[in-house]
Design an enzyme around this catalytic site. Structure first.
Site, PDB file in Angstrom:
ATOM      1  N   GLY A   1       0.829  -1.197   0.000  1.00  0.00           N
ATOM      2  CA  GLY A   1       0.000   0.000   0.000  1.00  0.00           C
ATOM      3  C   GLY A   1       0.860   1.242   0.000  1.00  0.00           C
TER       4      GLY A   1
ATOM      5  N   HIS B   1       3.468   4.763   2.893  1.00  0.00           N
ATOM      6  CA  HIS B   1       4.636   4.412   3.706  1.00  0.00           C
ATOM      7  C   HIS B   1       5.914   5.023   3.133  1.00  0.00           C
ATOM      8  CE1 HIS B   1       1.985   1.571   5.578  1.00  0.00           C
ATOM      9  NE2 HIS B   1       1.844   0.864   4.474  1.00  0.00           N
TER      10      HIS B   1
ATOM     11  N   ASP C   1      -1.457  -8.133   1.131  1.00  0.00           N
ATOM     12  CA  ASP C   1      -0.221  -8.167   0.343  1.00  0.00           C
ATOM     13  C   ASP C   1       0.141  -9.591  -0.032  1.00  0.00           C
ATOM     14  OD1 ASP C   1       1.368  -5.245   0.740  1.00  0.00           O
ATOM     15  OD2 ASP C   1      -0.170  -5.712   2.206  1.00  0.00           O
TER      16      ASP C   1
ATOM     17  N   HIS D   1      -0.269   1.129   9.617  1.00  0.00           N
ATOM     18  CA  HIS D   1      -1.469   1.623   8.944  1.00  0.00           C
ATOM     19  C   HIS D   1      -2.382   2.280   9.957  1.00  0.00           C
ATOM     20  CE1 HIS D   1       0.019  -1.916   6.798  1.00  0.00           C
ATOM     21  NE2 HIS D   1      -0.250  -1.220   5.735  1.00  0.00           N
TER      22      HIS D   1
END
Ligand SMILES: Nc1ncnc2c1ncn2[C@@H]1O[C@H](COP(=O)(O)OP(=O)(O)O)[C@@H](O)[C@H]1O
Ligand SMILES: Nc1ncnc2c1ncn2[C@@H]1O[C@H](COP(=O)(O)OP(=O)(O)O)[C@@H](O)[C@H]1O
Ligand SMILES: [Mg+2]
Ligand SMILES: [Mg+2]
Ligand SMILES: [Mg+2]
Ligand SMILES: [Mg+2]
Lengths: 209, 327, 327, 209
Positions: free
Chosen positions: C53, C56, C109, C215
């Site tokens: 995602g 980051h 993921d 997250h």
């Protein structure tokens, strides 16, 4: 900055008094850390109270040494301590003020010598700060206090009025100058700390030990 | 106030100790934490010393190392260092070829470095950085503030010092790069000086501070938050108006500490398009948190006009904690 | 929500475009922005592909370059990329020696990379990163999360790939480094997913989230803010309890995006002392914002046990946008 | 998932109906973006609503193509679109569910074939997710709905009850599992999106065009 009876009488400020003055000025700074910081948050970077506190903590750590010295050396030593500990704009400026006073004053100055030395010290501050009266800085308290000292006016009310009078000014020097018109309506933090120092000094010199 | 600290009085010392320990291949601590210097000095070269209030990390200590600074003097948070720091640093790193001070244009910094130069018994010249176009010089006699452009000057002059150039030459180069550099910033949130404990200013949920300084000083005006493109447009317009001819340029998008990289790259994208549409060629780029204001959210955009000389110096190797290339 | 953006739907694309433009000496954009790849490929070496995602940053695209990744696939914010992205990336960068996926241990993921590996018609192995000791494996069947240790694996395996090692060898090395790596984080504030517009969680003015994920997933427990030393003590204790023998170690203090470097170095200082008092020798260090959670304030501490092989690989040259040394 | 009269009657779902089902499911996702996101913020990473929206926007962009295809190919195509557009955990899982359904179903399935294919699809989801019933995931809606379909129960109430029943569960899979006991007391976002899809489908199949 006592209230000598005539222009030509030399003032003897003894070690005990020197110690009381130093301690009183330091205490005034410690007592107003938050107020000075709040003023500096409004139109500066919010550290003036902390800067003065740090400087006078260093001065207090050496109060024995400072107080033991004759007046000129004491002033120079305290000025140098402020220069080396405060940082920011106020460190070099207050340091220059005191170091110049120390250089100009004899150990037991007359009132005339005090007025003249104070005038020279203010000029040195102006030179260091590339600044002048009316620019919303500590000079706007130091100048009127100098005049009051010369003319026999009341130093405390002069200092307070002068600090108040910085409120409507637009800053031309110091961080507040970055604000332009938005600096109007706030008291200059350095003007306030100068007034506080004047109060502390007169208070000691007018009060018997 | 939420910060990782044990107390406001020790935050700076503990952080500096951590910095030097983490990068002991590059830097060493000066006596009494008065300065951070290169672990290995190069005798014979002009020594570059900078410094300023802390809270702008990685500026300045993060730029100590081969190809940039020889020493950096960290002041208290947002407070200029004191002359004894600069004097001690000069004593430690002057290799006999003189010292160049690189100083951001704040009265506190200027006066403290000036007193240091007067009191130190050595050859010292000073470059004053004043790249912030948010400050309109016509109205402010103090002049422009020095902001993110400082690192550009430190990099380029640092590379030239490594080549063995003389003190006067480096001072002239520093002045030239400063003159070719313009910056402006915008804040989305305030920062909190650790010892003060409360935000330096407050913004409503839909406000931003346009033209903010790197100490949370209020800027040109407080306005409603706008889309990134509109923000970039205003800043690039202000910068371009103060640049000479357009031409090759370095574009630096600098985060103030609390803004994620995702947004910084987006601002870079928006700013670059606007520079190019005004005839600039963005030939060098840098995006990241380099000249920060503690945890302030926001960013600044810096443009430096480049020529062949300054481009080559920008490309020269550098090995500091926060900026590394070619070595 | 205050972000530099033109809208939540375009933030990722505009940011990626900025990233690639700012670093076009190092990276190039893949078709349809499905991936970011090295500008120059080295045929014959195993291709390292990571991704996950977005939000980051600089992970993962910031680590594409010589000595680290060959390509990175950016998903939507905090959402795994989709298999077509990994397939397209593998098509672009596989130099014939096979592909190693480096995947953080989140079901999203893992499943998306797994589907990509099934659907792509080439030799692919996968290293799963699960360094987060905040997740106690005894109670959670999903296992540990992959957090900041990911970049350590990417660096070390990237250096080994550069040496020409084979796919199985690199997979084994990746598993070894992962097994030697432990992390834990703490948040002082939440992050805001651009498309959601509101904070993922809320903390009171005196609270912190101990063991937070990257997250903004809540962590082990929500507790009163403590001094930095106490925080470091809790995290180092948790990490050390899960490490094998103490010995040479890499200490990474990683910011989550909203915490200034000053505080990160202070945490490094506190963590290092506590590791050393437990017999670890901190021989390599890294401090900065590498694996972030948008603008979340907080940090994580990562410790990787090092041996001669992994130390040498850590020291090898790398030239990516976010991590550069020796070149 | 219609209501065929007997296990062995083949259902013909024509193109218009296929289109209405697709549009209804997509609309259900679009209408509940915020709710699903809020559920995911409580125990996950706050993107489930957005993920489903993104996936079904892609499906809707190709609705003509999807609807024109026979049922198995339509399901596979939609599943693949979700896999390629959703990302996260829900993309591969819903994608696997639909792709497996597409692989298992004939063009005009009997009810028995539907039950069997749905069972196989659920097994595929379990395999992909390394998960099982009772772990506070979408499976905890899909499982009960499958049983109701097989046993002739009411799909809508079953789905709602099943979603509600995830509230007291402790998550063992998905991001919520990182919370341990703190995951208790919240509805699983994927369970809710599954229930919403069931509603949309039954609503179309029970309402004449
Ligand atoms: N150039 C100057 N000349 C005279 N006084 C100045 C000048 N610049 C700043 N000052 C005084 O210093 C004060 C600020 O001191 P301080 O906050 O300690 O330093 P800094 O501005 O560096 O943070 C101002 O309020 C003002 O009175
Ligand atoms: N291993 C799994 N098996 C079954 N369902 C799962 C699994 N992991 C997650 N889910 C489902 O996916 C939902 C989360 O989807 P989403 O938020 O879109 O993805 P992510 O968790 O990657 O952000 C959960 O609420 C749960 O129902
Ligand atoms: Mg100040
Ligand atoms: Mg200051
Ligand atoms: Mg997600
Ligand atoms: Mg989610």
């Amino acid at each position: 900055m006592a209230d000598p009876t005539s222009d030509s009488t030399a003032m003897a400020i003894d070690e005990a008094t020197r110690r009381r003055v130093i301690a009183a000025v330091a205490q005034a700074m410690f007592d107003h850390v938050e107020e000075l910081t709040a003023l500096d948050q409004a139109i500066g970077d919010g550290d003036h109270g902390l800067n003065m506190k740090r400087g006078f903590e260093a001065v207090m750590a050496d109060i024995d040494t400072h107080a033991a010295k004759p007046l000129p050396e004491a002033l120079s030593g305290i000025g140098m301590a402020l220069v080396m500990k405060v940082g920011g704009a106020s460190g070099p400026l207050y340091g220059t003020l005191l170091m110049t006073l120390g250089k100009q004053l004899p150990a037991e100055p007359t009132r005339a010598e005090l007025v003249s030395a104070f005038g020279a010290a203010i000029e040195a501050v102006k030179a260091r700060g590339k600044s002048d009266f009316g620019q919303k800085t500590m000079l706007d308290v130091l100048g009127p206090v100098h005049a009051a000292l010369r003319d026999g006016g009341d130093l405390d009310t002069t200092a307070d009025k002068a600090a108040d009078a910085t409120v409507p000014l637009k800053a031309i020097r110091g961080r507040a100058s970055f604000l332009g018109d938005r600096s109007i309506g706030h008291m200059d933090p350095g003007a306030r700390s100068s007034a506080l120092m004047i109060h502390a000094i007169t208070n000691v010199l007018e009060t018997p030990a | 106030m939420k910060k990782f600290m044990n107390g406001p009085d020790t935050i700076l010392a503990e952080s500096l100790d951590g910095f030097v320990a983490a990068h002991d291949d590059i830097v060493a601590m000066g006596e009494d934490r008065k300065f951070v210097r290169r672990a290995t000095l190069s005798p014979g070269k002009v020594a570059l010393i900078s410094g300023g209030g802390s809270g702008h990390e990685p500026l300045h200590a993060g730029f100590v190392g081969h190809g940039m600074l020889d020493a950096a003097c960290p002041g208290q948070v947002f407070t200029s260092p004191t002359p004894d720091q600069m004097i001690a640093a000069a004593d430690a790193v002057d290799g006999g070829a003189g010292v160049l001070f690189i100083v951001k244009n704040y009265e506190g910094d200027v006066m403290n470095f000036e007193m240091a130069a007067e009191m130190a018994d050595r050859e010292i010249l000073t470059v004053i950085i004043d790249d912030d176009v948010a400050v309109e010089t016509s109205t402010f006699s103090t002049g422009r503030r020095g902001v993110a452009g400082t690192m550009v000057v430190e990099k380029i002059v640092g590379a030239a010092a490594e080549e063995g150039r003389g003190l006067a030459d480096l001072k002239a180069l520093g002045d030239k790069v400063n003159a070719a550099t313009r910056s402006m910033g915008v804040a989305l949130s305030s920062c909190i000086v650790p010892a003060a404990g409360t935000p330096t200013f407050t913004l409503d949920d839909d406000e931003m501070e346009m033209g903010v300084g790197i100490h949370g000083e209020p800027g040109r005006r407080r306005v409603k938050l706008e889309p990134a493109d509109a923000i970039a447009e205003e800043i690039v317009t202000a910068i371009a108006a103060e640049m000479g001819a357009s031409g090759d340029a370095l574009l630096l998008v600098n985060g103030f500490g609390g803004t994620p990289l995702m947004e910084l790259y987006l601002m870079y994208h928006a700013a670059r398009a606007r520079l190019e549409s005004r005839g600039f060629r963005v030939t060098r780029s840098l995006v990241g948190n380099f000249v920060t204001s503690l945890e302030m959210a926001g960013c600044s955009i810096t443009v430096t006009g480049l020529d062949a000389e300054t481009t080559a110096l920008w490309d020269a190797p550098v090995q500091s904690a926060a900026f590394r290339q070619g070595m």
